[in-house]
Design an enzyme around this catalytic site. Structure first.
Site, mmCIF file in Angstrom:
data_model
loop_
_atom_site.group_PDB
_atom_site.id
_atom_site.type_symbol
_atom_site.label_atom_id
_atom_site.label_comp_id
_atom_site.label_asym_id
_atom_site.label_seq_id
_atom_site.Cartn_x
_atom_site.Cartn_y
_atom_site.Cartn_z
ATOM 1 N N ASP A 8 0.870 -1.178 0.000
ATOM 2 C CA ASP A 8 0.000 0.000 0.000
ATOM 3 C C ASP A 8 0.908 1.231 0.000
ATOM 4 O O ASP A 8 2.130 1.115 -0.189
ATOM 5 C CB ASP A 8 -0.986 -0.038 1.184
ATOM 6 C CG ASP A 8 -0.319 0.162 2.540
ATOM 7 O OD1 ASP A 8 0.938 0.241 2.610
ATOM 8 O OD2 ASP A 8 -1.036 0.246 3.550
ATOM 9 N N CYS A 64 3.006 -3.367 4.085
ATOM 10 C CA CYS A 64 2.146 -2.239 4.455
ATOM 11 C C CYS A 64 2.857 -1.533 5.610
ATOM 12 O O CYS A 64 4.033 -1.790 5.856
ATOM 13 C CB CYS A 64 0.713 -2.672 4.780
ATOM 14 S SG CYS A 64 0.510 -3.686 6.245
ATOM 15 N N THR A 66 2.539 -1.440 9.073
ATOM 16 C CA THR A 66 2.968 -2.320 10.164
ATOM 17 C C THR A 66 3.213 -3.749 9.690
ATOM 18 O O THR A 66 3.838 -4.533 10.390
ATOM 19 C CB THR A 66 1.869 -2.413 11.242
ATOM 20 O OG1 THR A 66 0.668 -2.899 10.604
ATOM 21 C CG2 THR A 66 1.593 -1.065 11.895
ATOM 22 N N HIS A 97 10.183 -23.691 9.346
ATOM 23 C CA HIS A 97 9.105 -24.319 10.120
ATOM 24 C C HIS A 97 7.723 -24.160 9.500
ATOM 25 O O HIS A 97 6.870 -25.024 9.680
ATOM 26 C CB HIS A 97 9.057 -23.720 11.537
ATOM 27 C CG HIS A 97 10.232 -24.138 12.378
ATOM 28 N ND1 HIS A 97 10.285 -23.905 13.737
ATOM 29 C CD2 HIS A 97 11.391 -24.755 12.057
ATOM 30 C CE1 HIS A 97 11.436 -24.373 14.222
ATOM 31 N NE2 HIS A 97 12.127 -24.889 13.220
ATOM 32 N N HIS A 132 7.115 -30.458 10.842
ATOM 33 C CA HIS A 132 6.513 -29.184 10.427
ATOM 34 C C HIS A 132 5.510 -29.399 9.297
ATOM 35 O O HIS A 132 4.512 -28.695 9.198
ATOM 36 C CB HIS A 132 7.596 -28.196 10.004
ATOM 37 C CG HIS A 132 8.583 -27.931 11.094
ATOM 38 N ND1 HIS A 132 8.221 -27.351 12.287
ATOM 39 C CD2 HIS A 132 9.910 -28.213 11.181
ATOM 40 C CE1 HIS A 132 9.287 -27.264 13.064
ATOM 41 N NE2 HIS A 132 10.323 -27.788 12.429
HETATM 42 C C1 RB5 Z 1 -1.989 2.624 6.504
HETATM 43 O O1 RB5 Z 1 -2.098 3.850 7.154
HETATM 44 C C2 RB5 Z 1 -1.774 1.500 7.514
HETATM 45 O O2 RB5 Z 1 -2.899 1.355 8.312
HETATM 46 C C3 RB5 Z 1 -1.456 0.220 6.788
HETATM 47 O O3 RB5 Z 1 -0.337 0.408 5.996
HETATM 48 C C4 RB5 Z 1 -1.128 -0.967 7.662
HETATM 49 O O4 RB5 Z 1 -0.206 -0.656 8.635
HETATM 50 C C5 RB5 Z 1 -2.302 -1.705 8.194
HETATM 51 O O5 RB5 Z 1 -2.178 -2.690 8.915
#
Ligand code: RB5
Length: 148
Positions: A8, A64, A66, A97, A132
């Site tokens: 994203d 993304c 996080t 694993h 595994h």
């Molecule tokens: C985008 O702002 C953020 O929410 C997305 O990149 C991600 O971290 C969602 O889990």
């Protein structure tokens, strides 16, 4: 090897950084996004993950902010074992694993050069199989029959 690459907006810079590295060694299919402007992760993630599940790509790398949203979304796709990795150790174990077929990275929390190391070890490490494999088969059984 063909790699599905996706992010994203929050993972866009890291995606582009890794793309230059990956394209030197592999065929890369870029599922977007194509700019820093806001792009919702679920559709991009699921589209890239589906290409792995359908064996159009061998592995997926999805980013993304996080890594959490993309992990949740990618793991909804049948046949996908997506692993959110913050370290090379996690990347190695996710292959040994869990035979992860999608690597998820936290674009807002990791430096490009370290992310590249994670990608490298993840691509080089092999699944150990054995006990595994039995565990992964239990997940497949649930995916296929809804039974545990
Ligand atoms: C985008 O702002 C953020 O929410 C997305 O990149 C991600 O971290 C969602 O889990």
């Amino acid at each position: 090897m063909k790699i599905a690459l996706a992010s994203d907006h929050a993972g866009y810079s890291l995606k582009e950084y890794l793309k230059s590295y990956l394209e030197k060694k592999f065929k890369v299919i870029d599922f977007g996004t194509s700019a820093n402007t806001k792009a919702d992760y679920p559709v991009i993630t699921i589209t890239a993950a589906q290409s792995v599940a359908a064996q159009e790509c061998d592995m997926g790398i999805i980013i993304c902010g996080t890594g959490i949203g993309s992990s949740i979304a990618a793991n909804k796709v049948k046949g996908i074992r997506a692993a959110l990795c913050h370290s090379t150790d996690f990347a190695v174990l996710s292959k040994k694993h869990n035979n992860a077929n999608v690597l998820v990275l936290p674009g807002r929390f990791i430096a490009g050069c370290y992310a590249q190391e994670i990608v490298q070890v993840w691509l080089e490490t092999q699944f150990e199989g054995g006990r595994h494999e039995n565990r992964i088969n239990q997940i497949k059984e649930y995916e296929n029959r809804g039974l545990i």
